[in-house]
Design a protein around this motif. Sequence first.
Motif, short mmCIF file in Angstrom:
data_model
loop_
_atom_site.label_atom_id
_atom_site.label_comp_id
_atom_site.label_asym_id
_atom_site.label_seq_id
_atom_site.Cartn_x
_atom_site.Cartn_y
_atom_site.Cartn_z
N ALA A 154 0.80 -1.23 0.00
CA ALA A 154 0.00 0.00 0.00
C ALA A 154 0.84 1.28 0.00
O ALA A 154 0.57 2.19 -0.80
CB ALA A 154 -0.97 0.00 1.18
N PRO A 155 1.87 1.40 0.86
CA PRO A 155 2.66 2.64 0.85
C PRO A 155 3.34 2.89 -0.50
O PRO A 155 3.44 4.03 -0.96
CB PRO A 155 3.70 2.42 1.95
CG PRO A 155 3.08 1.39 2.85
CD PRO A 155 2.31 0.49 1.94
N LEU A 156 3.79 1.81 -1.13
CA LEU A 156 4.45 1.94 -2.43
C LEU A 156 3.48 2.44 -3.48
O LEU A 156 3.79 3.34 -4.27
CB LEU A 156 5.03 0.58 -2.83
CG LEU A 156 5.99 0.53 -4.03
CD1 LEU A 156 7.24 1.35 -3.75
CD2 LEU A 156 6.35 -0.92 -4.34
N ILE A 157 2.27 1.89 -3.48
CA ILE A 157 1.26 2.28 -4.47
C ILE A 157 0.82 3.72 -4.24
O ILE A 157 0.71 4.52 -5.19
CB ILE A 157 0.04 1.33 -4.41
CG1 ILE A 157 0.46 -0.08 -4.81
CG2 ILE A 157 -1.08 1.83 -5.32
CD1 ILE A 157 -0.60 -1.14 -4.55
N GLU A 158 0.57 4.08 -2.99
CA GLU A 158 0.14 5.44 -2.69
C GLU A 158 1.20 6.46 -3.09
O GLU A 158 0.90 7.53 -3.62
CB GLU A 158 -0.20 5.55 -1.21
CG GLU A 158 -1.47 4.78 -0.82
CD GLU A 158 -1.63 4.64 0.68
OE1 GLU A 158 -0.72 5.09 1.42
OE2 GLU A 158 -2.66 4.08 1.12
N GLY A 159 2.45 6.11 -2.84
CA GLY A 159 3.55 7.00 -3.23
C GLY A 159 3.66 7.14 -4.73
O GLY A 159 3.92 8.24 -5.25
N PHE A 160 3.44 6.05 -5.44
CA PHE A 160 3.53 6.09 -6.90
C PHE A 160 2.42 6.97 -7.48
O PHE A 160 2.67 7.82 -8.34
CB PHE A 160 3.42 4.68 -7.48
CG PHE A 160 3.46 4.63 -8.98
CD1 PHE A 160 4.66 4.55 -9.65
CD2 PHE A 160 2.28 4.70 -9.73
CE1 PHE A 160 4.70 4.51 -11.04
CE2 PHE A 160 2.31 4.67 -11.11
CZ PHE A 160 3.52 4.56 -11.76
N VAL A 161 1.19 6.77 -7.01
CA VAL A 161 0.06 7.56 -7.52
C VAL A 161 0.28 9.05 -7.23
O VAL A 161 0.02 9.92 -8.08
CB VAL A 161 -1.26 7.08 -6.90
CG1 VAL A 161 -2.40 8.01 -7.26
CG2 VAL A 161 -1.57 5.65 -7.35
N ALA A 162 0.80 9.37 -6.04
CA ALA A 162 1.08 10.77 -5.70
C ALA A 162 2.15 11.35 -6.62
O ALA A 162 2.05 12.51 -7.05
CB ALA A 162 1.52 10.87 -4.24
N SER A 163 3.16 10.54 -6.95
CA SER A 163 4.23 11.04 -7.82
C SER A 163 3.73 11.31 -9.23
O SER A 163 4.18 12.27 -9.88
CB SER A 163 5.39 10.04 -7.85
OG SER A 163 5.05 8.88 -8.57
#
Length: 250
Positions: free
Chosen positions: A195-204
């Motif tokens: 989840a943290p990886l996906i959320e960070g990717f979408v934000a980027s």
Amino acid sequence: MQSVLITGCSSGFGLETAKLFLDRGWEVVATMRTPRAELLPASERLRVLPLDIADPDSIARAVAAAGPIDVLVNNAGFGAPVPIELTTAATAHALFQTNTMGTLAMTQAVLPHFRRRRAGVIINVTSTVTLKPLPLVGVYRASKAAVNAFTESLAAEVTPFGLRVHLVLPGRSPETRFGDNARPHLRGLDDPDYAPLIEGFVASVRNSTGPVTHAPDVAAAIWRAATDPSAPLHIPAGADAEIWMAEARC
């Protein structure tokens, strides 16, 4: 008057490209799965046709309706930021069916006409994610890298016929519908590891700071590919794309 057929014109790069070619006096065949003529300026040089590049019958109908064209721009596609472990077979199939097989099918549909005339340009829009490994886009990256590979071979095959083939590689664009189109395929937001990886990717992806790619950058790169016989096979589109391309050549 020259003509161009562009796939995926309902938003983003395709829509901007259609507007640019119209503005510069070309006949434009703008295709989209659900035609919306109001998205583009009214013009007697514009036709908006339905096209689903994952459907062979839809491709045949669109190419027949378009008639003779000078340039094909394969822009339609979609992405999904999903960990490889959690990528479903359905998502993997959809990515390759649209991004790879759809682009291949469109290319094959126009090539006989171009080859008979000994004239024509094919421009395939892929992505700079093909230039280096990134998390969460492994299958998407593979689907676009496959397009790079067959396009490079295609260029060697058809250059003797007087045809030109180009790859346009955009960078990260906060203006695209990447997130909207990917949402049905997302997996892992409820996983404590991913989840943290996906959320960070979408934000980027949505972050517009730093070097990024804007839709006019991609339209300009496509215009160059269509009109400049000296244009290279690989054309970066966007400030970040130019950086990635330079690093990849080191």
